[in-house]
Design a protein around this motif. Structure first.
Motif, PDB file in Angstrom:
ATOM      1  N   UNK A  91      -1.928   3.359   3.313  1.00  0.00           N
ATOM      2  CA  UNK A  91      -1.175   3.472   4.565  1.00  0.00           C
ATOM      3  C   UNK A  91      -0.273   2.272   4.804  1.00  0.00           C
ATOM      4  N   UNK A  92      -0.772   1.083   4.438  1.00  0.00           N
ATOM      5  CA  UNK A  92       0.074  -0.116   4.558  1.00  0.00           C
ATOM      6  C   UNK A  92       1.276  -0.008   3.634  1.00  0.00           C
ATOM      7  N   UNK A  93       1.025   0.496   2.423  1.00  0.00           N
ATOM      8  CA  UNK A  93       2.131   0.662   1.469  1.00  0.00           C
ATOM      9  C   UNK A  93       3.172   1.632   2.043  1.00  0.00           C
ATOM     10  N   UNK A  94       2.703   2.736   2.605  1.00  0.00           N
ATOM     11  CA  UNK A  94       3.604   3.743   3.165  1.00  0.00           C
ATOM     12  C   UNK A  94       4.454   3.144   4.286  1.00  0.00           C
ATOM     13  N   UNK A 125      -8.015   3.836  13.440  1.00  0.00           N
ATOM     14  CA  UNK A 125      -9.243   3.252  13.959  1.00  0.00           C
ATOM     15  C   UNK A 125      -9.502   1.840  13.456  1.00  0.00           C
ATOM     16  N   UNK A 126      -8.765   1.402  12.431  1.00  0.00           N
ATOM     17  CA  UNK A 126      -9.018   0.084  11.843  1.00  0.00           C
ATOM     18  C   UNK A 126      -8.682  -1.026  12.830  1.00  0.00           C
ATOM     19  N   UNK A 131      -2.001  -5.298  14.289  1.00  0.00           N
ATOM     20  CA  UNK A 131      -1.460  -6.484  13.608  1.00  0.00           C
ATOM     21  C   UNK A 131      -0.696  -6.103  12.353  1.00  0.00           C
ATOM     22  N   UNK A 132      -1.250  -5.140  11.613  1.00  0.00           N
ATOM     23  CA  UNK A 132      -0.599  -4.687  10.383  1.00  0.00           C
ATOM     24  C   UNK A 132       0.790  -4.144  10.679  1.00  0.00           C
ATOM     25  N   UNK A 168      -0.710  -0.886  23.070  1.00  0.00           N
ATOM     26  CA  UNK A 168      -0.251  -2.045  22.289  1.00  0.00           C
ATOM     27  C   UNK A 168       0.972  -1.670  21.450  1.00  0.00           C
ATOM     28  N   UNK A 169       0.970  -0.475  20.883  1.00  0.00           N
ATOM     29  CA  UNK A 169       2.117  -0.033  20.072  1.00  0.00           C
ATOM     30  C   UNK A 169       3.359   0.132  20.956  1.00  0.00           C
TER      31      UNK A 169
END
Ligand code: C2E
Ligand code: MG
Ligand code: MG
Ligand code: MG
Length: 280
Positions: A91-94, A125-126, A131-132, A168-169
């Motif tokens: 998901x981070x890569x995406x 949920x992470x 932050x990511x 937050x988003x």
């Protein structure tokens, strides 16, 4: 009795299950390798305004370019990635790849356009999700106002947590879409309490429009709801001019589907150097 249990147990470990477990393990190992060696790629599907068919957004859709098996769609491997935890690095890569691509289009002079990215339940949920996202936006320079995160209804069920994360988003400036709307078990209070910008009505309701009376009623209700709550709306999976005409008449603002364009690699989206979109 014992014999029956024994037989049940035998059935439980039938070869079919063993084969499935093996398949899962193979996919999991393959996903690790794909992450390491860069075998993932994004395809982009335009989202158009139904009134004039102008492109207003692109949805980034993940593909796995498998060295032996060829291109694999997300439905084959996202569930496994979700179960084994690999969805977080994937998901981070995406997110990074989509923001980079969006930033590059801006740098090339394309008109600002929303980039929609799917977020899975486990990612959402992470603990480090907010932050990511913040870090990836800073790293890529992509404007938060042009990023739309697509989250399914079921992911949003835990309303306290969802409220916290979505708030937050929103502070960062990101837009929120509820994906596959109508297929989960959302109560309408979800829509009332959460800072949502858009509903994406699921393809399953669009497919049989305008012939299936139930789908017509459901679609009509969702469009009315989105108007009342002042949410934007996208219909997924528009394949025919008839569906398009019907949805436009209902007042659905945006649509996505093979009628307009299939998902495609970034290189195939724009006409060579003209800045014109190949779709429309
Ligand atoms: P989704 O987010 O609801 O995406 C829409 C899916 O419908 C895409 O399938 C798209 O190719 C397909 N589609 C679009 N227009 C049409 C049409 O007119 N007819 C038909 N039959 N299909 C159409 P795809 O790319 O296979 O993705 C399937 C699902 O996998 C997505 O559904 C999304 O839930 C998930 N997914 C895709 N990329 C990612 C990702 O990067 N992260 C996560 N967590 N999930 C992803
Ligand atoms: Mg989506
Ligand atoms: Mg969807
Ligand atoms: Mg869907």
């Amino acid at each position: 009795d014992a014999k029956a249990r024994g037989r049940n147990r035998y059935c439980f470990y039938a070869p079919d299950m063993a084969a499935r477990a093996l398949e899962r393990m193979t996919i999991e190992q393959g996903l690790r390798r794909a992450l390491e060696h860069g075998h993932f790629e994004l395809h982009y599907q335009p989202v158009v305004s139904l009134s004039d068919q102008r492109v207003v957004a692109f949805e980034a859709l993940l593909r796995w370019q498998h060295p032996e098996r060829g291109l694999i769609g997300p439905e084959r491997f996202i569930p496994v990635a979700e179960e084994c935890g690999l969805i977080e690095p994937i998901g981070r890569w995406v997110l990074r790849a989509a923001c980079q691509q969006g930033a590059q289009w801006l740098a090339q002079g394309h008109a600002p356009c929303v980039m929609a990215v799917n977020v899975s339940a486990r990612q959402f949920g992470a603990e480090d999700f907010i932050d990511t996202v913040r870090t990836l936006l800073a790293d890529t320079g992509f404007p938060p106002e042009q990023l739309e995160l697509e989250i399914t209804e079921s992911t949003l069920q835990e309303i306290g947590h969802s409220q916290f994360v979505l708030d937050a988003l929103k502070v960062i400036g990101i837009r929120i879409a509820v994906d596959d709307f109508g297929t989960g078990f959302s109560s309408l209070s979800l829509l009332k309490h959460l800072p949502i910008d858009r509903l994406k009505i699921d393809r399953s309701f669009v497919t049989d429009l305008p012939h299936d009376v139930n789908d017509v009623a459901i679609t009509r209700a969702i469009v009315a709801l989105s108007h009342t709550l002042e949410l934007q709306m996208t219909a997924e999976g528009i394949e025919t001019a008839e569906q398009l005409g019907f949805l436009r008449e209902l007042g659905c603002q945006c649509g996505q589907g093979y009628l307009f364009a299939r998902p495609a690699p970034a290189a195939e989206l724009f006409g060579a150097g003209t800045g014109e979109q190949a779709v429309s």
